[in-house]
Design a protein around this motif. Sequence first.
Motif, PDB file in Angstrom:
ATOM      1  N   VAL A 125      -3.852  -6.865 -15.770  1.00 32.12           N
ATOM      2  CA  VAL A 125      -2.700  -6.270 -15.082  1.00 32.12           C
ATOM      3  C   VAL A 125      -2.855  -6.457 -13.569  1.00 32.12           C
ATOM      4  CG1 VAL A 125      -1.620  -4.051 -14.465  1.00 32.12           C
ATOM      5  CG2 VAL A 125      -2.173  -4.531 -16.856  1.00 32.12           C
ATOM      6  N   VAL A 126      -1.760  -6.865 -12.918  1.00 40.23           N
ATOM      7  CA  VAL A 126      -1.709  -6.798 -11.451  1.00 40.23           C
ATOM      8  C   VAL A 126      -0.783  -5.649 -11.106  1.00 40.23           C
ATOM      9  CG1 VAL A 126      -1.077  -7.951  -9.304  1.00 40.23           C
ATOM     10  CG2 VAL A 126      -2.206  -9.252 -11.113  1.00 40.23           C
ATOM     11  N   TRP A 127      -1.303  -4.729 -10.304  1.00 41.49           N
ATOM     12  CA  TRP A 127      -0.646  -3.460  -9.988  1.00 41.49           C
ATOM     13  C   TRP A 127      -0.228  -3.513  -8.518  1.00 41.49           C
ATOM     14  CZ3 TRP A 127      -0.191   0.994 -13.079  1.00 41.49           C
ATOM     15  CH2 TRP A 127       0.055   2.196 -12.412  1.00 41.49           C
ATOM     16  N   VAL A 128       1.080  -3.447  -8.250  1.00 43.55           N
ATOM     17  CA  VAL A 128       1.557  -3.590  -6.859  1.00 43.55           C
ATOM     18  C   VAL A 128       2.373  -2.351  -6.503  1.00 43.55           C
ATOM     19  CG1 VAL A 128       2.669  -5.147  -5.211  1.00 43.55           C
ATOM     20  CG2 VAL A 128       1.763  -6.082  -7.345  1.00 43.55           C
ATOM     21  N   MET A 129       1.684  -1.332  -6.038  1.00 39.94           N
ATOM     22  CA  MET A 129       2.343  -0.039  -5.855  1.00 39.94           C
ATOM     23  C   MET A 129       2.690   0.180  -4.379  1.00 39.94           C
ATOM     24  SD  MET A 129       1.145   3.533  -7.499  1.00 39.94           S
ATOM     25  CE  MET A 129       2.472   4.552  -8.139  1.00 39.94           C
ATOM     26  N   GLU A 130       3.940   0.061  -4.086  1.00 40.69           N
ATOM     27  CA  GLU A 130       4.483   0.298  -2.750  1.00 40.69           C
ATOM     28  C   GLU A 130       3.780  -0.500  -1.654  1.00 40.69           C
ATOM     29  OE1 GLU A 130       5.501   4.343  -0.801  1.00 40.69           O
ATOM     30  OE2 GLU A 130       6.024   4.521  -2.910  1.00 40.69           O
ATOM     31  N   SER A 131       3.350  -1.697  -1.989  1.00 38.54           N
ATOM     32  CA  SER A 131       2.716  -2.546  -0.982  1.00 38.54           C
ATOM     33  C   SER A 131       3.475  -3.850  -0.774  1.00 38.54           C
ATOM     34  CB  SER A 131       1.259  -2.839  -1.373  1.00 38.54           C
ATOM     35  OG  SER A 131       1.207  -3.387  -2.677  1.00 38.54           O
ATOM     36  N   SER A 132       4.338  -4.233  -1.731  1.00 38.34           N
ATOM     37  CA  SER A 132       4.973  -5.554  -1.634  1.00 38.34           C
ATOM     38  C   SER A 132       5.899  -5.649  -0.426  1.00 38.34           C
ATOM     39  CB  SER A 132       5.739  -5.869  -2.914  1.00 38.34           C
ATOM     40  OG  SER A 132       6.836  -4.994  -3.081  1.00 38.34           O
TER      41      SER A 132
END
Length: 276
Positions: A125-132
Amino acid sequence: MQDASVHYDRVTDAWQAIMGDNLHFGYFESGEGDLERATKRLIDIMLEPCGLTRRSRVLDAGCGIGGPACYIHGKTGCEVIGISTSVRGIATAGEYALCKRCSGCVRFELADAQDNGLPDRSFDVVWVMESSHLMPDKHALFRESRRVLREGGTIVLCDIMLFGVMPFFRKVGHYLLNGSKYLRLLRTFGKAGLNSPGTYCNGLREAGFREITVRDITAETVRTLRCWRDNAKASGVVAPGRFSEKEAMEFMRACDILEDFFARGIFGYALISARL
Ligand code: SAH
């Protein structure tokens, strides 16, 4: 304008005082409740499409101060590698993992999610939480995510997005009228590149992802801004790492602007997941 690493090095301590260990919005089930629970709830909701087990490996791209990574490990037992471009963030995250006694399975590295240098096909899993929104090249983010994911892997992402798609002349008028508000947002939250959910989906599709789902969770997340504003008001005390009274005031005004943009349908908050 400072890039994300400089901005986050500067604001990390003050934001932790306002937002807690999770530097992201909360998901408020019934429009009320406390911020800490709501930020964890948003992680729970993001976990749903991930199907994590103890044997999974997660890349947390833009890991903040480690709150989500340690929470994910605590819930699932999986291994998490968190990356961020902020030296301060990585140092705080490392201390946080030690404190939470999960540093054996959760570690943090200084790296850019748009060019992360991690091995091919090494994560589930790649988790992109409020950083993109802080990453200028979303195509590079998606390409790198695809590269490090194993076959069948999942990318899950949540962020503030551009909801009000305007025709050209209205857009020009909007930016002219609201220029000072955008400047304030830039000063407070750093240089951001907001995209529409549709643009995210196209980028993911181009990078080879499929089964793309989008969920508009604006209504459930907008209350976060009121919580941040209240916490900023209470934290406006001059202390090392904290905001000065003036900075706290600036932060509160920026929350008001975001709230107004959310209410007018210009910005919104969405959750996206996709599979390889
Ligand atoms: N996901 C965390 C933090 C969100 S704040 C949480 O939910 O708590 C945004 C994070 O993205 C910060 O840690 C910032 O340093 C990081 N970031 C910004 N640009 C980045 C990039 N290009 N690569 C990796 N991390 C980045």
